[in-house]
Design a protein around this motif. Sequence first.
Motif, PDB file in Angstrom:
ATOM      1  N   GLY A 244      -0.526  -3.870  -2.621  1.00 22.03           N
ATOM      2  CA  GLY A 244       0.636  -4.162  -1.778  1.00 22.03           C
ATOM      3  C   GLY A 244       0.332  -4.079  -0.296  1.00 22.03           C
ATOM      4  O   GLY A 244       0.796  -4.906   0.505  1.00 22.03           O
ATOM      5  N   PHE A 245      -0.492  -3.107   0.103  1.00 22.69           N
ATOM      6  CA  PHE A 245      -0.791  -2.907   1.534  1.00 22.69           C
ATOM      7  C   PHE A 245      -1.508  -4.151   2.066  1.00 22.69           C
ATOM      8  O   PHE A 245      -1.135  -4.712   3.084  1.00 22.69           O
ATOM      9  N   SER A 312      -2.851   2.733   9.761  1.00 20.89           N
ATOM     10  CA  SER A 312      -3.246   3.377   8.515  1.00 20.89           C
ATOM     11  C   SER A 312      -2.114   3.283   7.498  1.00 20.89           C
ATOM     12  O   SER A 312      -0.934   3.369   7.860  1.00 20.89           O
ATOM     13  N   GLY A 313      -2.483   3.106   6.250  1.00 22.96           N
ATOM     14  CA  GLY A 313      -1.464   3.027   5.208  1.00 22.96           C
ATOM     15  C   GLY A 313      -2.097   3.189   3.846  1.00 22.96           C
ATOM     16  O   GLY A 313      -3.300   3.379   3.731  1.00 22.96           O
ATOM     17  N   GLY A 314      -1.243   3.121   2.813  1.00 12.85           N
ATOM     18  CA  GLY A 314      -1.752   3.168   1.440  1.00 12.85           C
ATOM     19  C   GLY A 314      -1.831   4.579   0.902  1.00 12.85           C
ATOM     20  O   GLY A 314      -1.909   4.783  -0.295  1.00 12.85           O
ATOM     21  N   ARG A 335      -1.194   4.047  14.370  1.00 18.15           N
ATOM     22  CA  ARG A 335       0.103   3.667  13.790  1.00 18.15           C
ATOM     23  C   ARG A 335       0.029   3.874  12.284  1.00 18.15           C
ATOM     24  O   ARG A 335      -1.000   3.624  11.659  1.00 18.15           O
ATOM     25  N   GLN A 336       1.103   4.349  11.698  1.00 15.48           N
ATOM     26  CA  GLN A 336       1.095   4.614  10.268  1.00 15.48           C
ATOM     27  C   GLN A 336       2.233   3.880   9.577  1.00 15.48           C
ATOM     28  O   GLN A 336       3.243   3.543  10.219  1.00 15.48           O
ATOM     29  N   GLY A 339       4.694   3.089   2.151  1.00 16.00           N
ATOM     30  CA  GLY A 339       5.432   2.232   1.238  1.00 16.00           C
ATOM     31  C   GLY A 339       4.959   2.511  -0.167  1.00 16.00           C
ATOM     32  O   GLY A 339       4.051   3.318  -0.369  1.00 16.00           O
ATOM     33  N   LEU A 340       5.589   1.845  -1.114  1.00 14.60           N
ATOM     34  CA  LEU A 340       5.155   1.921  -2.516  1.00 14.60           C
ATOM     35  C   LEU A 340       4.998   0.478  -2.974  1.00 14.60           C
ATOM     36  O   LEU A 340       5.638  -0.418  -2.401  1.00 14.60           O
ATOM     37  N   THR A 344       7.559  -3.224  -2.095  1.00  9.91           N
ATOM     38  CA  THR A 344       6.874  -4.404  -1.525  1.00  9.91           C
ATOM     39  C   THR A 344       5.847  -4.000  -0.461  1.00  9.91           C
ATOM     40  O   THR A 344       4.655  -4.207  -0.619  1.00  9.91           O
TER      41      THR A 344
END
Length: 436
Positions: A244-245, A312-314, A335-336, A339-340, A344
């Motif tokens: 998704g990321f 950064s994410g995930g 920046r962060q 989500g899941l 989405t």
Amino acid sequence: MNKNILYGPPPVHPLDDGTGGEQLYKCISRYAQIPGCIALTNAHTKENILYKDLLDLTCRLAESLKKYGITTDSTIAVCSENSLQYFIPVIAALYIGAATAAVNNKYNERELINCLNLSKPTLIFCSTETWPKVRQVKEKLNFTKKVIILDNKDNSDSAQSLEDFIFDYCDKDFNVRQFKPNTFNRDEHVALILNSSGSSGLPKGVMLTHKNLAVRFSHCKDPVFGNQISPGTAILTVIPFHHGFGMFTTLGYFTCGFQIVLMHTFEEHLFLQSLQDYKVQSTLLVPTLMTFFAKSPLVDKFYLPHLQEIASGGAPLSREIGQAVAQRFKLKSIRQGYGLTETTSAILLTPEGETVPGSTGKVVPFFAAKVVDNATGRILGPNQVGELCFKGDMNMKGYCNDIEATNAIIDKEGWLHSGDLGYYNENEHFFIIDRI
Ligand SMILES: O=C(O)[C@H]1CSC(c2nc3ccc(N4CCCCCC4)cc3s2)=N1
């Protein structure tokens, strides 16, 4: 109105009309007019694909898929590492309204069979790298009629190359300017099916709609929660496109006209060299790579005056790592987003210029969030830890063929229970603590 339910701000731009496919077609057509406007660059091979070529290939493939018998009720699958061609079937299917199952290219045969049995794709688009595995699996699937290899010039036995498939099925006198994406109900229509590791058991198929996609596109263009729109802005991403990321950041970049420099495998020197050579303004990392860069002595060897953002994410990012990486790249902050797969894309994001160390951000437009004490059911106030729950138009339609799992995560009022513990501070900045 419960004051402990937090709402995202109104969007700077109202939600655009049309399906995700129609919005992408409009944007890609616009950037295709800009001579030499690059859509994707493979950092490993230095090869490019221009927006003009991306438009031509996605329209021709969409036309070919229709002639082959793919309709708005069909499902296709993509099983490939990040590549220049990865999004050609994804975008073509979005134009038509067919759903695309984005399959983890690292899956073994058993995992592949399980996840393909959820989405039952008529066609599988693979790469020369995944073809041997897909070929074994195809024999055990009675719903897959054909495998198409994305990055191969000639055919392999029993699989056709993308070029050959388009040559076979697209009219010779096909003219891109005559092409029009299909129109359908975007609220209900499934655009993408992604695998959610899910808290327990085998991965489930997360069904995401064209409406979910339209909301993500709105966030991408939002000057506070997204990126400043300037075609030609270079982005470097090493995030897997099937996740998704990677999927929804990259699809969003196409709507902004950015040059997407992709890597399918992380190599430190190539990563830093690419940041420098392509004058990259923004790059996406996952926390494990952030930790890697926090200690890397190589970073100082590069001159990166264009780099404005590391995102950064995930997975949750620790405050120390974030600050160490920001310092090493001479940036004010990282920046962060949070989500899941079931939401989405990110539903908490660092607003531009509003960074709070350790915080994963604020609620995005079109969303509401609450922190619930599961013991009492009470909706908690600031600085109180509970389960994060979200409601908004990027919440998934549901899990493929799994009503009870869907109802177990999304309650009757439409709140998605994330399974993550966290809190928000007095300024509505969120902090993730842990999985429940
Ligand atoms: O953790 C997960 O399962 C996945 C599901 S989708 C997701 C994320 N999507 C996004 C999309 C965008 C971002 N940004 C982070 C920084 C702000 C600028 C936009 C990119 C971060 C994330 S984290 N995380």
